[in-house]
Write a protein that holds these residues in place. Structure first.
Motif, PDB file in Angstrom:
ATOM      1  N   GLN A  91      50.579 127.292  64.663  1.00  0.00           N
ATOM      2  CA  GLN A  91      51.012 128.677  64.481  1.00  0.00           C
ATOM      3  C   GLN A  91      50.530 129.649  65.557  1.00  0.00           C
ATOM      4  O   GLN A  91      51.129 130.706  65.739  1.00  0.00           O
ATOM      5  CB  GLN A  91      50.541 129.225  63.119  1.00  0.00           C
ATOM      6  N   LEU A  92      49.454 129.340  66.254  1.00  0.00           N
ATOM      7  CA  LEU A  92      48.835 130.313  67.148  1.00  0.00           C
ATOM      8  C   LEU A  92      48.190 129.625  68.342  1.00  0.00           C
ATOM      9  O   LEU A  92      47.640 128.527  68.206  1.00  0.00           O
ATOM     10  CB  LEU A  92      47.774 131.110  66.371  1.00  0.00           C
ATOM     11  N   HIS A 115      58.711 132.800  71.455  1.00  0.00           N
ATOM     12  CA  HIS A 115      57.404 133.118  70.876  1.00  0.00           C
ATOM     13  C   HIS A 115      57.112 134.607  70.981  1.00  0.00           C
ATOM     14  O   HIS A 115      57.492 135.251  71.952  1.00  0.00           O
ATOM     15  CB  HIS A 115      56.309 132.345  71.622  1.00  0.00           C
ATOM     16  N   THR A 143      52.558 133.203  69.133  1.00  0.00           N
ATOM     17  CA  THR A 143      52.901 132.652  67.838  1.00  0.00           C
ATOM     18  C   THR A 143      54.394 132.412  67.796  1.00  0.00           C
ATOM     19  O   THR A 143      55.154 133.296  68.203  1.00  0.00           O
ATOM     20  CB  THR A 143      52.442 133.553  66.657  1.00  0.00           C
ATOM     21  N   PRO A 144      54.828 131.221  67.406  1.00  0.00           N
ATOM     22  CA  PRO A 144      53.993 130.033  67.217  1.00  0.00           C
ATOM     23  C   PRO A 144      53.450 129.536  68.556  1.00  0.00           C
ATOM     24  O   PRO A 144      53.731 130.100  69.597  1.00  0.00           O
ATOM     25  CB  PRO A 144      54.969 129.020  66.599  1.00  0.00           C
TER      26      PRO A 144
END
Length: 114
Positions: free
Chosen positions: A32-33, A53, A104-105
């Motif tokens: 996710q990050l 993103h 993110t992602p």
């Protein structure tokens, strides 16, 4: 996720040379990050591009001219910007420096630098 994956120890992570005065170091990430350091020599260019993103950039040092969706601003140490998904963006380095980028992602394309 194992405990060792929870930490990005700077001295243990190598810089990847992107050429033309730009280097990248992926610090920490999960699905996710992602947090990435990007080092620029004076005059280096982050070419205009898009990606799906959401990105936030923090200027940890130096001076940069950013363009996001046609809007341009000069950012200095301590400044930030947010890049919406699919926005055309890029930067030019006016004084050598470093950006801390969060995505993110996660940018899976950054994980295999070949």
């Amino acid at each position: 996720m194992t405990m060792e994956n929870l930490f990005g120890i700077d001295q243990h992570i190598a810089w990847f040379d992107l050429g033309n005065g730009v280097q990248r170091k992926v610090m920490s990430h999960n699905d996710q990050l992602m947090v990435v350091k990007v080092r620029f020599a004076k005059g280096a260019i982050g070419e205009l591009h898009t990606h799906p993103h959401i990105q936030i950039s923090y200027v940890s040092s130096g001076k940069f001219k950013f363009s996001i969706a046609g809007d341009e601003h000069i950012l200095r140490e301590g400044d930030t910007c947010i890049v919406p998904a699919n926005a055309v963006h890029g930067c030019s380095c006016l004084e050598a420096g470093e950006l801390i980028d969060s995505f993110t992602p996660s940018r899976t394309d950054f994980l295999d630098p070949r």
